[in-house]
Write an enzyme that holds these catalytic residues in place. Structure first.
Site, PDB file in Angstrom:
ATOM      1  N   SER A  19      33.505  34.152  81.857  1.00  0.00           N
ATOM      2  CA  SER A  19      33.696  33.755  83.217  1.00  0.00           C
ATOM      3  C   SER A  19      32.508  33.253  84.003  1.00  0.00           C
ATOM      4  O   SER A  19      32.449  32.235  84.421  1.00  0.00           O
ATOM      5  CB  SER A  19      34.196  35.255  83.808  1.00  0.00           C
ATOM      6  OG  SER A  19      33.149  36.106  83.593  1.00  0.00           O
ATOM      7  N   ARG A  39      19.123  37.624  75.793  1.00  0.00           N
ATOM      8  CA  ARG A  39      18.321  38.766  75.374  1.00  0.00           C
ATOM      9  C   ARG A  39      17.673  38.014  73.888  1.00  0.00           C
ATOM     10  O   ARG A  39      18.163  37.238  73.309  1.00  0.00           O
ATOM     11  CB  ARG A  39      19.225  39.770  74.714  1.00  0.00           C
ATOM     12  CG  ARG A  39      19.808  40.425  76.091  1.00  0.00           C
ATOM     13  CD  ARG A  39      20.740  41.693  75.411  1.00  0.00           C
ATOM     14  NE  ARG A  39      21.826  40.953  74.712  1.00  0.00           N
ATOM     15  CZ  ARG A  39      22.950  41.641  74.203  1.00  0.00           C
ATOM     16  NH1 ARG A  39      22.690  43.137  74.042  1.00  0.00           N
ATOM     17  NH2 ARG A  39      23.956  41.143  73.433  1.00  0.00           N
ATOM     18  N   ASN A  99      27.129  38.163  85.487  1.00  0.00           N
ATOM     19  CA  ASN A  99      28.594  39.049  85.474  1.00  0.00           C
ATOM     20  C   ASN A  99      28.385  40.460  84.682  1.00  0.00           C
ATOM     21  O   ASN A  99      29.172  40.868  83.761  1.00  0.00           O
ATOM     22  CB  ASN A  99      29.574  38.230  84.699  1.00  0.00           C
ATOM     23  CG  ASN A  99      29.560  37.941  83.050  1.00  0.00           C
ATOM     24  OD1 ASN A  99      28.291  38.040  82.636  1.00  0.00           O
ATOM     25  ND2 ASN A  99      30.237  37.277  82.341  1.00  0.00           N
ATOM     26  N   PHE A 100      27.360  41.229  85.077  1.00  0.00           N
ATOM     27  CA  PHE A 100      27.249  42.525  84.665  1.00  0.00           C
ATOM     28  C   PHE A 100      27.972  43.403  85.442  1.00  0.00           C
ATOM     29  O   PHE A 100      28.435  43.130  86.287  1.00  0.00           O
ATOM     30  CB  PHE A 100      25.385  43.083  85.018  1.00  0.00           C
ATOM     31  CG  PHE A 100      24.598  42.513  83.998  1.00  0.00           C
ATOM     32  CD1 PHE A 100      24.326  42.349  82.662  1.00  0.00           C
ATOM     33  CD2 PHE A 100      23.695  41.381  84.725  1.00  0.00           C
ATOM     34  CE1 PHE A 100      23.393  41.680  82.045  1.00  0.00           C
ATOM     35  CE2 PHE A 100      22.879  40.600  83.946  1.00  0.00           C
ATOM     36  CZ  PHE A 100      22.784  40.742  82.749  1.00  0.00           C
ATOM     37  N   ASP A 172      39.173  34.652  83.151  1.00  0.00           N
ATOM     38  CA  ASP A 172      37.862  34.363  82.975  1.00  0.00           C
ATOM     39  C   ASP A 172      37.738  32.766  83.802  1.00  0.00           C
ATOM     40  O   ASP A 172      36.831  32.522  84.401  1.00  0.00           O
ATOM     41  CB  ASP A 172      37.409  34.231  81.568  1.00  0.00           C
ATOM     42  CG  ASP A 172      37.062  35.655  81.078  1.00  0.00           C
ATOM     43  OD1 ASP A 172      36.717  36.552  81.875  1.00  0.00           O
ATOM     44  OD2 ASP A 172      37.358  35.946  79.624  1.00  0.00           O
TER      45      ASP A 172
END
Length: 380
Positions: A19, A39, A99-100, A172
């Site tokens: 998304s 990350r 989009n957490f 999405d």
């Protein structure tokens, strides 16, 4: 194209899977410099989400399709030094996308209020699965799950059959498109008034939003909405709308006058139905059409339907389509050069001032631009 509309804008994308990255992809196609914040170990999980087990080096082919034309900056957001680097980047950024799940970005100290304190004119856009509040807020925001909860799975398939999901991550994608629309609107306002924006979207709201016809109908009709029991194409539309089997393959019939269709099919039975009955006797009419179409080939029926000027089409699979002249003239393919070879993918569907938006820039290796970005945007 030397001057794309978003040239000079910096977008920080704290997003994974589809998304948020699909929104970043479109902004990059329009000229923005999109930097994925990933990350250090693993990066965007989409790097390890293969389609048909296809890979480009250590990354999935799927990742390359969604993240071309971007840069990658690795940062451990729980590490104070890395977090400070990211905050310095935010001072130079125009747009932030994430989009957490609700609560995650707040724990990292990068919620809108935190970023606004760093960069007052920032345009900050977030996607959640089901909104920030309510009993579903912490559910996983995954496309199939949202299709299941939003009613979308009941737009496809025949009445009486099991619910059928779309065969792609449609929620999405549409939510990513909604985000781009909102960001572009916010950029226009910032240009005029000098203020930033806080944009909230959810997959569920996007899924409901694209079903505006269905929900508007539902709100007016207490008996609800039902799919055709045969050849369903759209639960709101009457006969003959749907896909039908012919003697050798399939064809689709869109909206059309039933008496004109009766002439094309040489069917006396179809001529007996009135305009109102295309809804009232939808399944009965569709069954008659289905039986008639099975008797001759797709090419035969398409010729007769075109003679009547009716809206119909052959059914293509993806290989059929890519061999068709109507596809080739669009020039939808572009090549990405990677260190592991060439990847063919689709281009941006937008044509701007007569120019197709294409770029050969492949998806970035994890952290590939970290040092360059520090030198260009942070070190000073």
């Amino acid at each position: 194209m030397n001057r794309l509309p978003l040239n000079g804008l910096i977008v920080l994308e704290f997003s994974q899977y589809l998304s948020g990255p699909s929104a970043g992809l479109r902004l990059a196609d329009l000229g923005a410099r999109v930097i994925k914040i990933e990350r250090p170990k693993g990066g965007d999980p989409c790097r390890q989400l293969p389609v048909k087990n296809l890979w480009v080096g250590n990354d999935s082919l799927n990742f390359h399709a969604i993240n071309r034309n971007k840069e990658s900056f690795t940062a451990d957001l729980k590490n104070k030094e890395d977090l400070e680097l990211v905050k310095k980047l935010m001072r130079k950024a125009d747009v932030v996308i994430h989009n957490f799940r609700p609560g995650v970005i707040e724990k990292l100290g990068l919620a809108y209020k935190d970023v606004k304190a760093i960069n007052e004119k920032i345009i900050y856009a977030e996607i959640t699965g089901f909104g920030r509040r309510g009993p579903w807020a912490q559910r996983p925001g995954q496309d199939l799950l949202v299709q299941s909860l939003s009613g979308l799975a009941y737009t496809t398939g025949n009445g009486g059959d099991a619910p059928v999901p779309f065969g792609l991550s449609v929620v999405d994608s549409i939510c990513g498109n909604h985000l781009v629309q909102a960001v572009l609107g916010a950029l226009v306002r910032r240009q005029k008034k000098g203020i930033g924006a806080y944009i909230e979207l959810s997959l569920l709201e996007s899924a409901i939003g694209i079903q505006f016809e269905l929900f508007t109908t539902l709100f007016q009709k207490t008996e609800g909405i039902r799919r055709s029991r045969v050849n369903n194409g759209n639960p709101l539309l009457g006969a003959p709308y749907g896909i039908y089997k012919t003697a050798d393959y399939y064809l689709s019939l869109a909206m059309m006058d039933l008496h004109q269709l009766a002439a094309a099919l040489d069917s006396a039975a179809l001529k007996t139905y009135s305009r109102e009955e295309v809804f009232q006797k939808r399944d009965e009419i569709k069954s008659l059409i289905a039986e008639k179409l099975k008797k001759c080939t797709t090419a035969y029926w398409m010729n007769r339907l075109r003679q009547q000027g009716l809206w119909a089409a052959e059914i293509y699979n993806w290989k059929d389509l890519t061999n068709a002249g109507g596809y080739k003239v669009l020039q939808m393919e572009q090549s990405l050069g990677t260190e592991h070879g060439t990847v063919i993918t689709t281009r941006c569907p937008i044509v701007l001032n007569g120019k197709k938006l294409v770029s050969s820039k492949a998806a970035p290796a994890l952290g590939a631009q970290r040092e360059a970005i520090i030198k260009q945007l942070i070190a000073d």
